[in-house]
Scaffold this motif. Sequence first.
Motif, PDB file in Angstrom:
ATOM      1  N   PHE A  71      18.608  25.583  12.801  1.00  0.00           N
ATOM      2  CA  PHE A  71      17.858  24.337  12.715  1.00  0.00           C
ATOM      3  C   PHE A  71      16.541  24.609  11.996  1.00  0.00           C
ATOM      4  N   GLY A  72      16.002  23.588  11.365  1.00  0.00           N
ATOM      5  CA  GLY A  72      14.713  23.685  10.713  1.00  0.00           C
ATOM      6  C   GLY A  72      13.966  22.379  10.826  1.00  0.00           C
ATOM      7  N   GLN A  73      12.687  22.450  11.149  1.00  0.00           N
ATOM      8  CA  GLN A  73      11.838  21.266  11.251  1.00  0.00           C
ATOM      9  C   GLN A  73      10.595  21.487  10.395  1.00  0.00           C
ATOM     10  N   THR A  74      10.087  20.401   9.829  1.00  0.00           N
ATOM     11  CA  THR A  74       8.980  20.507   8.881  1.00  0.00           C
ATOM     12  C   THR A  74       7.912  19.466   9.181  1.00  0.00           C
ATOM     13  N   ALA A  75       6.662  19.867   9.027  1.00  0.00           N
ATOM     14  CA  ALA A  75       5.534  18.953   9.102  1.00  0.00           C
ATOM     15  C   ALA A  75       4.729  19.082   7.814  1.00  0.00           C
ATOM     16  N   LYS A 134       7.660  16.662  16.594  1.00  0.00           N
ATOM     17  CA  LYS A 134       6.363  16.284  17.120  1.00  0.00           C
ATOM     18  C   LYS A 134       5.304  17.234  16.575  1.00  0.00           C
ATOM     19  N   CYS A 135       4.228  16.660  16.026  1.00  0.00           N
ATOM     20  CA  CYS A 135       3.171  17.464  15.410  1.00  0.00           C
ATOM     21  C   CYS A 135       1.825  16.921  15.862  1.00  0.00           C
ATOM     22  N   THR A 136       0.952  17.791  16.359  1.00  0.00           N
ATOM     23  CA  THR A 136      -0.369  17.370  16.810  1.00  0.00           C
ATOM     24  C   THR A 136      -1.429  18.247  16.156  1.00  0.00           C
ATOM     25  N   LEU A 137      -2.599  17.643  15.884  1.00  0.00           N
ATOM     26  CA  LEU A 137      -3.735  18.363  15.314  1.00  0.00           C
ATOM     27  C   LEU A 137      -4.823  18.457  16.374  1.00  0.00           C
ATOM     28  N   SER A 138      -5.489  19.607  16.445  1.00  0.00           N
ATOM     29  CA  SER A 138      -6.604  19.728  17.376  1.00  0.00           C
ATOM     30  C   SER A 138      -7.788  18.896  16.873  1.00  0.00           C
ATOM     31  N   GLU A 139      -8.711  18.606  17.773  1.00  0.00           N
ATOM     32  CA  GLU A 139      -9.821  17.709  17.426  1.00  0.00           C
ATOM     33  C   GLU A 139     -10.709  18.332  16.348  1.00  0.00           C
ATOM     34  N   MET A 140     -11.194  17.449  15.439  1.00  0.00           N
ATOM     35  CA  MET A 140     -12.087  17.872  14.369  1.00  0.00           C
ATOM     36  C   MET A 140     -13.379  17.063  14.444  1.00  0.00           C
ATOM     37  N   LYS A 141     -14.507  17.702  14.253  1.00  0.00           N
ATOM     38  CA  LYS A 141     -15.783  17.010  14.234  1.00  0.00           C
ATOM     39  C   LYS A 141     -15.900  16.219  12.946  1.00  0.00           C
ATOM     40  N   ASP A 142     -16.168  14.938  13.089  1.00  0.00           N
ATOM     41  CA  ASP A 142     -16.267  14.043  11.931  1.00  0.00           C
ATOM     42  C   ASP A 142     -14.993  14.049  11.100  1.00  0.00           C
ATOM     43  N   ASN A 143     -13.836  14.300  11.773  1.00  0.00           N
ATOM     44  CA  ASN A 143     -12.529  14.283  11.104  1.00  0.00           C
ATOM     45  C   ASN A 143     -12.448  15.270   9.943  1.00  0.00           C
ATOM     46  N   LYS A 148       0.832  -1.190   0.000  1.00  0.00           N
ATOM     47  CA  LYS A 148       0.000   0.000   0.000  1.00  0.00           C
ATOM     48  C   LYS A 148       0.864   1.235   0.000  1.00  0.00           C
ATOM     49  N   SER A 149       0.640   2.120  -0.943  1.00  0.00           N
ATOM     50  CA  SER A 149       1.429   3.342  -1.050  1.00  0.00           C
ATOM     51  C   SER A 149       1.010   4.336   0.009  1.00  0.00           C
ATOM     52  N   VAL A 150       1.995   5.129   0.486  1.00  0.00           N
ATOM     53  CA  VAL A 150       1.686   6.182   1.449  1.00  0.00           C
ATOM     54  C   VAL A 150       0.683   7.158   0.859  1.00  0.00           C
ATOM     55  N   GLU A 151       0.732   7.333  -0.476  1.00  0.00           N
ATOM     56  CA  GLU A 151      -0.159   8.271  -1.133  1.00  0.00           C
ATOM     57  C   GLU A 151      -1.625   7.864  -0.959  1.00  0.00           C
ATOM     58  N   ASP A 152      -1.888   6.552  -0.739  1.00  0.00           N
ATOM     59  CA  ASP A 152      -3.271   6.086  -0.601  1.00  0.00           C
ATOM     60  C   ASP A 152      -3.931   6.638   0.647  1.00  0.00           C
ATOM     61  N   ASP A 153      -3.149   7.088   1.638  1.00  0.00           N
ATOM     62  CA  ASP A 153      -3.707   7.599   2.886  1.00  0.00           C
ATOM     63  C   ASP A 153      -4.149   9.049   2.782  1.00  0.00           C
ATOM     64  N   ARG A 154      -3.855   9.684   1.677  1.00  0.00           N
ATOM     65  CA  ARG A 154      -4.214  11.100   1.548  1.00  0.00           C
ATOM     66  C   ARG A 154      -5.730  11.264   1.408  1.00  0.00           C
ATOM     67  N   LYS A 192      -5.070  15.626   7.170  1.00  0.00           N
ATOM     68  CA  LYS A 192      -4.342  14.476   7.701  1.00  0.00           C
ATOM     69  C   LYS A 192      -2.862  14.814   7.806  1.00  0.00           C
ATOM     70  N   LYS A 193      -2.242  14.294   8.857  1.00  0.00           N
ATOM     71  CA  LYS A 193      -0.810  14.550   9.084  1.00  0.00           C
ATOM     72  C   LYS A 193       0.023  13.624   8.221  1.00  0.00           C
ATOM     73  N   GLY A 194       0.981  14.206   7.490  1.00  0.00           N
ATOM     74  CA  GLY A 194       1.909  13.418   6.678  1.00  0.00           C
ATOM     75  C   GLY A 194       3.241  13.253   7.390  1.00  0.00           C
ATOM     76  N   ASN A 195       4.299  13.263   6.633  1.00  0.00           N
ATOM     77  CA  ASN A 195       5.633  13.110   7.211  1.00  0.00           C
ATOM     78  C   ASN A 195       5.998  14.332   8.053  1.00  0.00           C
ATOM     79  N   THR A 196       6.750  14.097   9.144  1.00  0.00           N
ATOM     80  CA  THR A 196       7.162  15.193  10.014  1.00  0.00           C
ATOM     81  C   THR A 196       8.517  14.890  10.625  1.00  0.00           C
ATOM     82  N   THR A 197       9.316  15.922  10.849  1.00  0.00           N
ATOM     83  CA  THR A 197      10.630  15.756  11.471  1.00  0.00           C
ATOM     84  C   THR A 197      10.623  16.159  12.940  1.00  0.00           C
TER      85      THR A 197
END
Length: 419
Positions: free
Chosen positions: A132-136, A100-109, A40-46, A93-98
């Motif tokens: 330094f640089g970090q990316t999400a 810690k990355c968190t999303l606040s709650e969403m109704k029905d995602n 399964k490709s990572v792209e399928d999760d988008r 949806k959260k993808g790759n990150t370097t």
Amino acid sequence: MNLRAILTTIVVLIAALAGTIWLGRGNSTLETGNSGNPQKSVEDDRPQVSETGPYPKAVVDEELYKFGEMAVGQSLSHKFVLKNEGEAPLEVKKGNTTCKCTLSEMKDNAVAPGESIEIELIWTPKTPQETFGQTATIWTNDPKNQEMKLQIEGTVNNLISFTGDSLGSPNWSLPVMSTEEPVSFTGKIHTKYLDDFKILEMISSNPGLTSSSKPLTPEELKEVDAKSGYGIKITGDPNKFPLGGFMERLTVKTDIPNNLKSEKPDKAHKHADHDGHDHKHDEQAEYKEFVIQVSGNHTGPIRIVPTFGVHWNPKTMVLNLGEFDSKEGKEVTLSMFVEGTEQPLKILSQEIVPDFLKFELKKDDKFQSKTKQRYELKFGVPAGKPSMSFGRGNLANVKLQTNHPNAKEINFRVRFISL
């Protein structure tokens, strides 16, 4: 065309046909093996983009946030605000990150039109970094913004800075000990990240090295661009140091938590154990301590002068014999001038490591002076010894106990490489 040419052409055609059939069988086998369990490709999760609309519209207040300066071990965070300015629910949806990355709650995602969510990036640096640089990466179902890059940047410094700091390891040097008078050096420990901290204890590896501290004045803090800090005075007593170079350690224990978010202790706490007795617990292990390397040289009443071509370091009292052929060995001569006594210098005992190292002390009776005596020192490695190396960390050593009242112990250290 003759018969030989015709036969040759037929053989070549048959070989080419056989090779083509063999290659075709090989490719068929590979394709069959790969088609069994497709990964399964990572792209399928988008999130999937609608083919007909209406569409959401993902808008972020900023895609790059600059922290500025921060300290090693310090956890900082930033919240990006992502708003849906479109006409349909925004799937996020959260993808790759370097980091810690968190999303606040969403109704029905999903984020309803006109609504927004927070995306928090948290970074705790482990080492100093000039930049330094970090990316999400955030994936959405916005056809015009299916992939968003949120970035944080900054500079990471050591939490605590010192006088003589070298790659996070402070090194302080005492003045040369040439008399019986103590010598002192004052350095600074400070920080631009903490409003206040305390030095709980300072422990020396040598009883002849003592220390004291006092808070830096506002003017001193301004000079080093710090919020808080201390001046630390270290003092060496020549009577408690042997002659020669030395390297000691001063351990500085503080009330700075290893986890910067934890609270500072006022005192070691007590609690009642199962036996009903009170037990003290030392919490200092949970708090930061720093080690200052303290170097110096105790020359006392002696002065050593090397002959031409001999490498002698008077600050550390280290003799460097360099590299030489082990079959030939090596020997060097130095002059040692002694003051402070009218009696000839006598060796009461000696320790030599390695034991095959040659050492000789001989008084120069021809030298005429009312205040000094001259001695000839000889160091050598005998010929025929196996190849070996004595360098930084495992120097050869000649330790002498003498009858001189102000030079009771003399340490000579020797480095060499025999090939």
